[in-house]
Design an enzyme around this catalytic site. Structure first.
Site, PDB file in Angstrom:
ATOM      1  N   SER A 143       0.864  -1.183   0.000  1.00 53.64           N
ATOM      2  CA  SER A 143       0.000   0.000   0.000  1.00 53.64           C
ATOM      3  C   SER A 143       0.898   1.229   0.000  1.00 53.64           C
ATOM      4  O   SER A 143       2.030   1.171   0.505  1.00 53.64           O
ATOM      5  CB  SER A 143      -0.852   0.009   1.278  1.00 53.64           C
ATOM      6  OG  SER A 143      -1.430   1.286   1.467  1.00 53.64           O
ATOM      7  N   TYR A 156      -0.973  -1.174  10.308  1.00 54.20           N
ATOM      8  CA  TYR A 156      -1.128  -1.454   8.871  1.00 54.20           C
ATOM      9  C   TYR A 156       0.113  -0.982   8.086  1.00 54.20           C
ATOM     10  O   TYR A 156       0.648  -1.712   7.248  1.00 54.20           O
ATOM     11  CB  TYR A 156      -2.396  -0.744   8.387  1.00 54.20           C
ATOM     12  CG  TYR A 156      -2.766  -0.985   6.950  1.00 54.20           C
ATOM     13  CD1 TYR A 156      -3.345  -2.192   6.540  1.00 54.20           C
ATOM     14  CD2 TYR A 156      -2.571   0.005   5.980  1.00 54.20           C
ATOM     15  CE1 TYR A 156      -3.713  -2.398   5.217  1.00 54.20           C
ATOM     16  CE2 TYR A 156      -2.937  -0.193   4.663  1.00 54.20           C
ATOM     17  CZ  TYR A 156      -3.513  -1.390   4.281  1.00 54.20           C
ATOM     18  OH  TYR A 156      -3.874  -1.596   2.961  1.00 54.20           O
ATOM     19  N   LYS A 160       2.699  -3.214   5.871  1.00 51.21           N
ATOM     20  CA  LYS A 160       2.843  -2.970   4.427  1.00 51.21           C
ATOM     21  C   LYS A 160       4.275  -2.548   4.070  1.00 51.21           C
ATOM     22  O   LYS A 160       4.767  -2.853   2.990  1.00 51.21           O
ATOM     23  CB  LYS A 160       1.820  -1.921   3.972  1.00 51.21           C
ATOM     24  CG  LYS A 160       0.363  -2.409   4.071  1.00 51.21           C
ATOM     25  CD  LYS A 160       0.117  -3.631   3.192  1.00 51.21           C
ATOM     26  CE  LYS A 160      -1.314  -4.078   3.164  1.00 51.21           C
ATOM     27  NZ  LYS A 160      -1.545  -5.256   2.306  1.00 51.21           N
TER      28      LYS A 160
HETATM   29  P1  NAP Z   1     -11.228  -6.155   1.237  1.00 48.57           P
HETATM   30  O1  NAP Z   1     -12.283  -5.798   0.245  1.00 48.57           O
HETATM   31  O2  NAP Z   1     -11.481  -5.924   2.682  1.00 48.57           O
HETATM   32  O3  NAP Z   1     -10.810  -7.677   0.997  1.00 48.57           O
HETATM   33  C1  NAP Z   1      -9.849  -8.298   1.824  1.00 48.57           C
HETATM   34  C2  NAP Z   1      -9.564  -9.666   1.267  1.00 48.57           C
HETATM   35  O4  NAP Z   1      -8.568 -10.285   2.103  1.00 48.57           O
HETATM   36  C3  NAP Z   1     -10.799 -10.575   1.287  1.00 48.57           C
HETATM   37  O5  NAP Z   1     -10.841 -11.342   0.105  1.00 48.57           O
HETATM   38  C4  NAP Z   1     -10.550 -11.479   2.502  1.00 48.57           C
HETATM   39  O6  NAP Z   1     -11.099 -12.776   2.380  1.00 48.57           O
HETATM   40  C5  NAP Z   1      -9.024 -11.589   2.471  1.00 48.57           C
HETATM   41  N1  NAP Z   1      -8.496 -11.990   3.767  1.00 48.57           N
HETATM   42  C6  NAP Z   1      -8.501 -11.317   4.936  1.00 48.57           C
HETATM   43  N2  NAP Z   1      -7.930 -12.042   5.915  1.00 48.57           N
HETATM   44  C7  NAP Z   1      -7.566 -13.238   5.349  1.00 48.57           C
HETATM   45  C8  NAP Z   1      -6.933 -14.405   5.823  1.00 48.57           C
HETATM   46  N3  NAP Z   1      -6.546 -14.515   7.101  1.00 48.57           N
HETATM   47  N4  NAP Z   1      -6.706 -15.424   4.956  1.00 48.57           N
HETATM   48  C9  NAP Z   1      -7.081 -15.327   3.665  1.00 48.57           C
HETATM   49  N5  NAP Z   1      -7.689 -14.244   3.145  1.00 48.57           N
HETATM   50  C10 NAP Z   1      -7.933 -13.210   3.983  1.00 48.57           C
HETATM   51  O7  NAP Z   1      -9.882  -5.357   0.921  1.00 48.57           O
HETATM   52  P2  NAP Z   1      -9.259  -4.859  -0.470  1.00 48.57           P
HETATM   53  O8  NAP Z   1      -9.438  -3.402  -0.519  1.00 48.57           O
HETATM   54  O9  NAP Z   1      -9.714  -5.702  -1.593  1.00 48.57           O
HETATM   55  O10 NAP Z   1      -7.707  -5.133  -0.161  1.00 48.57           O
HETATM   56  C11 NAP Z   1      -6.957  -6.163  -0.787  1.00 48.57           C
HETATM   57  C12 NAP Z   1      -5.483  -5.884  -0.539  1.00 48.57           C
HETATM   58  O11 NAP Z   1      -5.141  -4.616  -1.074  1.00 48.57           O
HETATM   59  C13 NAP Z   1      -5.125  -5.829   0.954  1.00 48.57           C
HETATM   60  O12 NAP Z   1      -3.855  -6.404   1.157  1.00 48.57           O
HETATM   61  C14 NAP Z   1      -5.089  -4.339   1.236  1.00 48.57           C
HETATM   62  O13 NAP Z   1      -4.271  -4.043   2.331  1.00 48.57           O
HETATM   63  C15 NAP Z   1      -4.542  -3.819  -0.071  1.00 48.57           C
HETATM   64  N6  NAP Z   1      -4.815  -2.402  -0.317  1.00 48.57           N
HETATM   65  C16 NAP Z   1      -6.096  -1.930  -0.451  1.00 48.57           C
HETATM   66  C17 NAP Z   1      -6.293  -0.570  -0.682  1.00 48.57           C
HETATM   67  C18 NAP Z   1      -7.659   0.025  -0.870  1.00 48.57           C
HETATM   68  O14 NAP Z   1      -7.755   1.257  -0.992  1.00 48.57           O
HETATM   69  N7  NAP Z   1      -8.732  -0.746  -0.941  1.00 48.57           N
HETATM   70  C19 NAP Z   1      -5.205   0.285  -0.759  1.00 48.57           C
HETATM   71  C20 NAP Z   1      -3.930  -0.228  -0.605  1.00 48.57           C
HETATM   72  C21 NAP Z   1      -3.740  -1.575  -0.385  1.00 48.57           C
HETATM   73  P3  NAP Z   1     -12.468 -13.213   3.143  1.00 48.57           P
HETATM   74  O15 NAP Z   1     -13.499 -12.177   2.811  1.00 48.57           O
HETATM   75  O16 NAP Z   1     -12.768 -14.559   2.578  1.00 48.57           O
HETATM   76  O17 NAP Z   1     -12.132 -13.267   4.608  1.00 48.57           O
END
Ligand code: NAP
Length: 248
Positions: A143, A156, A160
């Protein structure tokens, strides 16, 4: 020939959000897709059905990415179903935001265990496969918060930033074996993770982004297609920011 034709990718946390979009972009580009979920079983099963239209092999697995033994078992299962893994995308992640004054030790440990521990677990468990195949591409989702820091997200940000140091080290360790390891650092992407932010906060974010819009999950998916494909075969140890220019 599609960009990822005949490749096999394993994506953690593929059922929702950015992970789901990575699965879609990969399948659209001809990749066979294995992905995990932890709690979103229904969403994962729906995605398996949805991706069938791309005429690729798709399977989902329930696996907690923060559990090392489960990660070893997962890699064995994927190999027995798909025979190889060309691309590993460590996408699973959570937030438990709070100011340090109010952050409990368990909120710190949980976020680091899931976000950074999962990257160690899955990378370590799949290394023997990449070594045997004499190639592999690992893509770790960090991130911009891991690059810059963010008040209220010290747990977080630490997880990251750790992913970036880990990935650069793996790139150095395994480059000579034709195993690449890169990082994608998304900025503000619209998913469940950012859904809870108020309209005010959202507007302020958008205003500070040079491209004047928030990111879509497929903006990250497209960057991952590039890093998974042979188009990036001379690129390793890099952090690709997908943030509309936010940190520029
Ligand atoms: P999200 O919609 O909250 O989805 C999170 C995902 O992680 C879900 O598929 C969840 O699976 C999975 N997960 C959580 N804990 C887990 C575990 N212990 N084992 C396996 N899977 C697990 O978040 P997102 O926005 O798509 O984020 C995805 C990635 O991008 C993350 O690493 C996040 O830090 C990064 N990111 C996001 C943003 C943003 O603005 N959205 C920005 C920078 C980085 P389940 O639902 O099945 O539990």
């Amino acid at each position: 020939m599609k960009l990822l034709e005949n490749k096999v990718a394993l994506i953690t946390g593929g059922g929702r959000g950015i992970g789901r979009s990575i699965c879609e972009s990969f399948a659209e580009n001809g990749c066979n897709v294995a992905f995990t979920y932890n709690s979103s079983k229904e969403a994962a099963e729906n995605l398996v059905e949805e991706l069938k239209k791309y005429d690729v092999k798709v399977k989902c697995y329930k696996s907690d990415a923060s559990d090392h033994d489960k990660s070893v078992e997962l890699i064995d299962n994927v190999i027995s179903d798909f025979e190889r893994i060309d691309v590993l995308v460590n996408n699973a992640g959570i937030t438990k935001d709070n100011l340090l004054m109010r952050m409990s030790p368990s909120d710190f440990k949980d976020v680091v265990n899931i976000n950074l521990g999962s990257v160690f677990n899955l990378t370590k468990s799949s290394i023997r496969i990449f070594l045997k195949q004499k190639e592999g591409s690992i893509i770790n989702i960090s991130s911009i918060v891991g690059v810059k820091g963010n008040a209220g997200q010290s747990n977080y940000a630490a997880s990251k930033a750790g992913i970036i140091g880990f990935s650069k080290s793996i790139a150095l360790e395994l480059g000579s074996r034709n195993i690449r390891c890169n990082v994608v650092a998304p900025g503000f992407i619209e998913t469940d993770m950012t859904d809870s932010l108020s309209d005010d906060v959202l507007e302020k974010w958008k205003e500070s982004i040079p491209l004047k819009r928030s990111g879509k999950p497929n903006d990250v998916g497209n960057a991952c297609v590039f890093l998974a494909s042979d188009l990036s075969s001379y690129i390793t140890g890099q952090v690709l920011q997908v943030d509309g220019g936010l940190l520029t």
